[in-house]
Design an enzyme around this catalytic site. Structure first.
Site, mmCIF file in Angstrom:
data_model
loop_
_atom_site.group_PDB
_atom_site.id
_atom_site.type_symbol
_atom_site.label_atom_id
_atom_site.label_comp_id
_atom_site.label_asym_id
_atom_site.label_seq_id
_atom_site.Cartn_x
_atom_site.Cartn_y
_atom_site.Cartn_z
ATOM 1 N N CYS A 89 0.833 -1.128 -0.025
ATOM 2 C CA CYS A 89 -0.087 -0.010 0.185
ATOM 3 C C CYS A 89 0.889 1.257 -0.189
ATOM 4 O O CYS A 89 1.850 1.405 0.796
ATOM 5 C CB CYS A 89 -0.689 0.059 1.156
ATOM 6 S SG CYS A 89 -2.132 1.433 1.237
ATOM 7 N N HIS A 131 -8.925 -3.572 -2.525
ATOM 8 C CA HIS A 131 -8.330 -2.818 -1.829
ATOM 9 C C HIS A 131 -8.438 -1.221 -1.910
ATOM 10 O O HIS A 131 -8.513 -0.609 -0.785
ATOM 11 C CB HIS A 131 -6.739 -3.006 -2.529
ATOM 12 C CG HIS A 131 -5.587 -2.249 -1.796
ATOM 13 N ND1 HIS A 131 -4.561 -3.157 -1.096
ATOM 14 C CD2 HIS A 131 -5.404 -0.891 -1.587
ATOM 15 C CE1 HIS A 131 -3.753 -1.884 -0.617
ATOM 16 N NE2 HIS A 131 -4.290 -1.063 -0.901
ATOM 17 N N GLU A 132 -8.621 -0.804 -3.126
ATOM 18 C CA GLU A 132 -8.919 0.669 -2.997
ATOM 19 C C GLU A 132 -10.551 0.923 -2.269
ATOM 20 O O GLU A 132 -10.528 2.145 -1.671
ATOM 21 C CB GLU A 132 -9.136 1.134 -4.565
ATOM 22 C CG GLU A 132 -7.906 0.903 -5.281
ATOM 23 C CD GLU A 132 -6.692 1.537 -4.443
ATOM 24 O OE1 GLU A 132 -6.717 2.584 -3.771
ATOM 25 O OE2 GLU A 132 -5.346 0.995 -4.582
HETATM 26 ZN ZN ZN Z 1 -3.434 1.232 -0.274
#
Ligand code: ZN
Length: 195
Positions: A89, A131-132
């Site tokens: 990330c 994830h986003e």
């Molecule tokens: Zn991230």
């Protein structure tokens, strides 16, 4: 366009549930353009608005040459999972762990001009969307880890000198990130997807 400053873990904006976008004016267009440029600059696979300090439900993505953005996304995930894959990330520099994600997802939302968008995603794109989208709910990938991986991640975060990391320039960061998160490295399985 402008390169935006990426917020690092510890910043409250990353733990805040983002607000839906209601204003589809030039400000949103500029945000999407700047986020896209920032994502490309750091060779990221995706970038969510809270990561640049804007608590709005917007993210950009860039997987295997497929690039885009989505506003006010809603995900419909499959019930089954894909093979675990290492994720990183941009807001947690230097950390990479395999994360369990749904195999496919259907994402619906709108674009910056409030036109409907729908994408059926699998593999890395589906992973990126999950994830986003998590970022928009104040969730980080480390929250999805279990057991020893979770302990190791939390330990690393505790020990990392993120104040120093935050002082690095975006340019320096791009070099660091690029080596571990380039599309080629990603495809080869040498590193993870970073968003
Ligand atoms: Zn991230």
């Amino acid at each position: 366009m402008a390169i935006l400053n990426i917020r690092i873990i510890g910043d409250p904006v990353l733990r805040t549930v983002a607000d839906p976008v209601t204003d589809f004016g030039p400000e949103l267009a500029k945000l999407v353009a700047d986020m896209t440029e920032t994502m490309e600059d750091v060779d990221g696979a995706g970038l969510a608005a809270p990561q640049v300090g804007v608590s709005k439900r917007v993210f950009t993505y860039r997987i295997n040459g497929v690039e885009g953005h989505i506003v006010n996304p809603v995900l419909e995930n499959s019930e089954d999972f894909q093979a675990d894959h290492v994720e990183g990330c941009l807001s947690i520099p230097g950390l990479g762990f395999p994360v369990k994600r749904f195999r496919t997802t259907r994402i619906t939302g709108v674009d910056k001009d409030n036109n409907p968008v729908e994408v059926a995603a699998e593999d890395l794109l589906a992973r990126c969307f999950q994830h986003e989208n998590d970022h928009l709910d104040g969730v980080l990938f480390t929250d999805r880890l279990e057991g020893e991986d979770r302990k190791a991640a939390l330990r690393s975060i505790r020990n990392a000198n993120y104040d120093a990391v935050m002082e690095r320039t975006t340019a320096k960061r791009a070099k660091t990130v690029g080596s571990s998160f380039g599309g080629a490295a990603f495809g080869a399985g040498a590193a993870g997807t970073k968003g």
